[in-house]
Scaffold this active site. Structure first.
Site, PDB file in Angstrom:
ATOM      1  N   LYS A 112      -5.801   7.558  -4.738  1.00 11.23           N
ATOM      2  CA  LYS A 112      -5.460   9.345  -4.495  1.00 11.23           C
ATOM      3  C   LYS A 112      -6.418   9.703  -3.710  1.00 11.23           C
ATOM      4  O   LYS A 112      -5.753  10.490  -3.194  1.00 11.23           O
ATOM      5  CB  LYS A 112      -5.036   9.679  -5.758  1.00 11.23           C
TER       6      LYS A 112
HETATM    7  C1  LIG Z   1      -1.242   9.166 -10.117  1.00 13.77           C
HETATM    8  C2  LIG Z   1      -1.759   7.138 -10.634  1.00 13.77           C
HETATM    9  C3  LIG Z   1      -0.648   5.760 -10.914  1.00 13.77           C
HETATM   10  C4  LIG Z   1       0.823   7.074 -10.407  1.00 13.77           C
HETATM   11  O1  LIG Z   1       1.389   7.307  -9.331  1.00 13.77           O
HETATM   12  P1  LIG Z   1       2.243   8.294  -8.579  1.00 13.77           P
HETATM   13  O2  LIG Z   1       2.540   8.423  -7.396  1.00 13.77           O
HETATM   14  O3  LIG Z   1       2.513   9.394 -10.154  1.00 13.77           O
HETATM   15  O4  LIG Z   1       4.051   7.383  -9.376  1.00 13.77           O
HETATM   16  C5  LIG Z   1      -0.240   5.254 -11.026  1.00 13.77           C
HETATM   17  N1  LIG Z   1      -1.911   4.735 -11.220  1.00 13.77           N
HETATM   18  C6  LIG Z   1      -2.942   5.478 -11.178  1.00 13.77           C
HETATM   19  C7  LIG Z   1      -4.672   5.118 -11.129  1.00 13.77           C
HETATM   20  C8  LIG Z   1      -3.084   6.738 -10.718  1.00 13.77           C
HETATM   21  O5  LIG Z   1      -4.133   7.817 -10.033  1.00 13.77           O
END
Ligand SMILES: *Cc1c(COP(=O)(O)O)cnc(C)c1O
Length: 467
Positions: A112
């Protein structure tokens, strides 16, 4: 580039406006009016570009004239300069077919950061142009919160209120949020699940007693700018593996359908993607929807991949909008019905259309552990539980064996070290850059899972949009 709501309402906005708005006023999500296209020639020229330069090139059509090329490039240089790896998102080979794209070299150890570091800078740029104060309200199942707080802490003209489900995120995740001591950062632990928190945030966006005074914005993946930044690494990985001459598949550990939707957009823009694997854990609404047309929300089962412990995947609406032929009225009717019944049937023709691009797989905890052990023992890579779900799906899919499969490695294993240790016997070390996390002091407020309590808290501490 103009942006429209998936629910057809409101006026079209430009990139600056949708970035600050987050969710559309009619409850829908913003999408570009059309998908920009790159030619094979354009994609060939991406090979070997440094990440920030590639990022600026891929995002320019979406940004339009809200940022000059030089401004966008400078933001990318700054955002990706904070990553601990020179390649920003390095690609690692596991065997002759399987690859990992490491997206966790940012400040908070999850993918993220790739989008949020940039979004924080974009907020600051756009708010400086307007005499406006922004109130970011978000819900996190763990990783969004820390990445958003890191990106926004101490920035001018913005406050951030982050809700997390009390006791349902890892210690590392919680501490990465609660130990950031900046006056514009507010951590709230609520009693309930991530979906409860997310529902409160959504409600606040359509509550005019809040939005009349405060400019509320989102940093979860309903914010278009975040998805946009995630499109870049699909181009980055595919061009290293021979695109556009060679096709590539991606396996994406999925929760809110944001990351994998970014892959879909990359495909719409002309990147030759053979297949997008939607890998879910036992919270499998997306797998049920894509494989059987059953998009019905159950209750969340907590797992060791908490960022995927989601029953309602907000970004799925963006795909539904495309599958409905971009008909906002139909999407509106569908979503309103879903919001009251928590249940939606996906018609066979829409499901068929989705299956041209997507294959979904559900991975249970045993399969996840087996994938973690395989990566460690056979490929010398310690991977986190989310990544392991993607890898397990990548290894079990029935597909042309000559196509390489890139699993998105969404978190650093140290972020989930108890689960990693249980599966592999190895306890991953926190990277030195966040090594003193457990010595820092925490600050958070606990609230009941009650909308009015959360609303009163936010309104009591936020700064009005003007003044
Ligand atoms: C947020 C997240 C996901 C899922 O991603 P989305 O965009 O919500 O599908 C998967 N793995 C990790 C480590 C995350 O932080």
């Amino acid at each position: 580039m103009e942006y429209i709501s998936t629910r057809g309402g409101g006026k079209p906005l430009d990139f600056e406006q949708v970035t600050l708005a987050g969710l559309a006023g009619d409850g829908g999500l913003y999408v570009p009016r059309q998908w920009p296209r790159f030619s094979h020639e354009d994609i060939s020229q991406m090979a070997g570009l440094p990440y920030p330069e590639l990022a600026a090139r891929v995002m320019q059509p979406f940004v339009g004239d809200t940022l000059t090329e030089a401004e966008l490039r400078a933001l990318c240089d700054e955002a990706y300069g904070r990553f601990a790896h020179k390649a920003v998102t390095p690609l690692v080979q596991l065997d002759e077919r399987q690859w990992l794209l490491e997206l966790f070299h940012g400040p908070t150890l999850a993918f993220k950061d790739v989008a949020l570091q940039l979004l924080g800078l974009m907020f600051e740029t756009f708010l400086a142009r307007q005499d406006k104060h922004l109130t970011v309200v978000g819900a996190t199942s763990g990783d969004t919160g820390s990445a958003a707080i890191d990106a926004l802490a101490g920035r001018d003209k913005v406050d951030i209120f982050m809700l997390h489900p009390a006791g349902r995120i890892s210690d590392v995740q919680r501490r990465q949020m609660t130990t950031v001591r900046a006056p514009n950062v507010h951590n709230i632990a609520i009693e309930g699940s991530f979906d409860d928190a997310q529902a409160m945030v959504k409600r606040m966006f359509s509550d005019s007693t809040v939005t009349d005074r405060f400019a509320i914005s989102a940093v979860n993946s309903i914010n278009w700018a975040r998805l946009m930044a995630q499109i870049v690494y699909y181009f980055y990985a595919a061009s290293q593996l021979g695109a556009p001459q060679r096709k590539v598949a991606f396996s994406v550990p999925t929760g809110n359908f944001g990351d994998v939707f970014a892959g879909y957009v990359a495909g719409q823009m002309g990147l030759p993607i053979e297949r997008l694997i939607v890998a879910t854990n036992v919270n499998d609404i997306l797998h049920r929807a894509l494989s059987a047309g059953d998009y019905s929300a159950g209750t969340v089962t907590p797992t060791s991949a908490p960022s995927m412990d989601i029953q309602v995947s907000s970004n799925f609406e963006r795909l539904l909008f495309d599958l409905e032929g971009r008909d906002g009225d139909k999407t509106m009717a569908r979503m309103i019905a879903f919001e009251s019944s928590r249940n939606m049937q996906i018609d066979d023709d829409m499901r068929l259309k989705a299956s041209e691009k997507f294959t979904s797989l559900r991975v249970d905890p045993d399969e996840m552990s087996i994938a973690m052990r395989w990566a460690h023992e056979e490929a010398g890579q310690v991977i986190d539980p989310h990544t392991a779900i993607g890898l397990s799906a990548a290894k079990s899919i029935d597909m042309d064996p000559s196509v390489p499969i890139v699993t998105l490695a969404t978190a650093h294993p140290a972020k989930f070290r108890d689960a990693v240790e249980r599966a592999t016997g190895v306890r991953p070390m926190l990277p030195r850059r966040i090594g003193d996390l457990f010595d820092r002091e925490e600050a958070l407020d606990k609230l009941p899972g009650d909308y009015d309590a959360v609303k009163a808290y936010v309104m009591g501490k936020a700064t009005p949009a003007h003044g």
